[in-house]
Write an enzyme that holds these catalytic residues in place. Structure first.
Site, PDB file in Angstrom:
ATOM      1  N   CYS A 136       0.524  -1.000   0.154  1.00  0.00           N
ATOM      2  CA  CYS A 136      -0.115   0.314   0.070  1.00  0.00           C
ATOM      3  C   CYS A 136       0.828   1.190   0.447  1.00  0.00           C
ATOM      4  CB  CYS A 136      -1.096  -0.244   1.254  1.00  0.00           C
ATOM      5  SG  CYS A 136      -1.872  -1.563   1.561  1.00  0.00           S
ATOM      6  N   HIS A 263      -3.506   7.633   6.292  1.00  0.00           N
ATOM      7  CA  HIS A 263      -4.095   6.705   5.896  1.00  0.00           C
ATOM      8  C   HIS A 263      -5.463   5.969   5.821  1.00  0.00           C
ATOM      9  CE1 HIS A 263      -2.155   3.133   3.613  1.00  0.00           C
ATOM     10  NE2 HIS A 263      -2.607   3.000   4.582  1.00  0.00           N
ATOM     11  N   HIS A 297      -9.835   1.839  -0.596  1.00  0.00           N
ATOM     12  CA  HIS A 297      -8.296   1.683  -0.317  1.00  0.00           C
ATOM     13  C   HIS A 297      -8.076   1.582  -2.061  1.00  0.00           C
ATOM     14  CE1 HIS A 297      -4.404   1.298   0.959  1.00  0.00           C
ATOM     15  NE2 HIS A 297      -4.670   0.283   1.812  1.00  0.00           N
TER      16      HIS A 297
END
Length: 367
Positions: A136, A263, A297
């Site tokens: 990520c 995040h 995400h």
């Protein structure tokens, strides 16, 4: 040695809420693009973010062409391409397997992380290309590498592309870890259930010269928790170190930051650690929000997509609100419930990944 400055001079994105203009409209209106899906796991509904029925690789070319059209370049022949992706072409391989019930006709080149850079190079002919896959943080690390190369004068033009498509490998993988939400994710909420996997594409042109529309990429840094394969360090040591080093790289103090693009995945562990890190480092309590409540995400694309959002926040001088938040777990962080206009000079954008792989990137209005 004096470093060359780095400027973001053109960008475009595509997510489950549309292109960049539609993305910012959705963020400020708090309208999520997540839908509840059962096509990947019939017995396990999950909140996912998709821009289907558009073909992923066609969309990849379209987004990149848009950046070229917005730039002062005629072509990308003297531009380095750096791609950040978590899964590369796995989705395409999955389609072949499910159609033919065999691995026989799966092309290894189409399965690789480099299939994205290969696809773009075939269409646009870059000077050279690199691919980064660090889960990520992939495209955030691509941004950091690009900054360093321009700082040193190795390249004048670098195109960053973050791209990941929805696929069974990621959806079912996160379900196996027990971190998928069956609803739209609620980052930083007390009773948050988990994350929403989504697909996304974002491309940013970084250059060593500025234009009237430039946003500066001021600093970046990475760190490693060295704590656990999937869970972050609960004491937030790596996250704090990462952001502190990014501030040092930018020549800034913590109090200079006007907005934190978190995040904020919506998982229990990630959000608790990030809130602790922000609370510890940014004692002036700047506004913070996670835009993953809108986009989901996007994995390896998240760093680049949220870089686009950070640039837009600076241009519009308007804070992104935290969507779907009823009661926050950490009362010491500032999570605005509505879009707020304020003076915004510096934004820090966080990306945290498996293995305690942390990256922070700082963007600033032109001095």
């Amino acid at each position: 040695m004096q470093k060359n400055r780095v400027f973001v001079n053109a960008y475009e994105s595509l997510s489950c809420v549309g292109n960049t203009a539609e993305l910012m409209e959705a963020i400020y209106a708090k309208k999520s693009g997540i839908t509840i899906d059962t096509s990947y796991m019939a017995e396990h509904p999950a909140g996912l973010g998709s821009f289907a029925p558009n073909d992923f690789f066609t969309s990849l070319n379209t987004v990149t062409q848009s950046v070229l059209d917005k730039s002062d370049l005629e072509d990308f022949h003297e531009t380095l391409l750096i791609v950040g992706s978590s899964v590369g072409g796995i989705g395409k391989s999955e389609q072949t397997f499910f159609k033919e019930k065999s691995y026989k006709n799966i092309n290894p080149k189409e399965h690789a992380i480099s299939v994205i850079s290969d696809t773009l190079d075939k269409r646009f002919s870059f000077k050279d290309s690199r691919s980064i896959s660090t889960a990520c943080t992939s495209s955030a690390n691509a941004l950091m590498l690009a900054q360093r190369l321009i700082n040193l004068g190795v390249y004048e033009n670098v195109l960053i592309v973050g791209a990941d498509a929805l696929c069974y490998t990621t959806v079912c993988g996160f379900q196996a870890l027990g971190v998928l939400s069956t609803q739209k994710c609620t980052p930083f909420q007390v009773d948050r259930e988990g994350m929403n996997v989504a697909e996304g594409i974002a491309a940013l042109l970084l250059q060593g010269s500025q234009t009237d529309a430039s946003i500066e990429l001021c600093g970046s840094a990475g760190s490693s928790d060295a704590f656990h394969m999937t869970n972050p360090d609960p004491e937030a040591g790596g996250a704090i170190a990462c952001m502190q080093k990014a501030l040092e790289d930018a020549g800034l103090q913590s109090q200079d930051i006007d907005y934190v693009n978190a995040h904020g995945t919506g998982t229990q562990a990630n959000d608790a650690v990030e809130a602790l890190a922000v609370e510890t480092l940014f004692t002036h309590n700047p506004p913070m929000s996670s835009t993953k409540a809108i986009t989901g995400h996007t994995l390896g694309a998240a760093g680049a997509l949220e870089a686009v959002i950070s640039c837009e926040v600076i241009k519009q001088q308007k804070i992104a609100p935290q969507t779907s938040l009823k009661e926050t777990e950490n009362k010491k962080v500032n999570l605005p419930s509505a879009a707020e206009e304020q003076k915004i000079k510096y934004v820090i954008s966080n990306s945290f990944a498996f293995g305690g792989n942390n990256t922070a990137v700082i963007f600033g209005a032109l001095k």
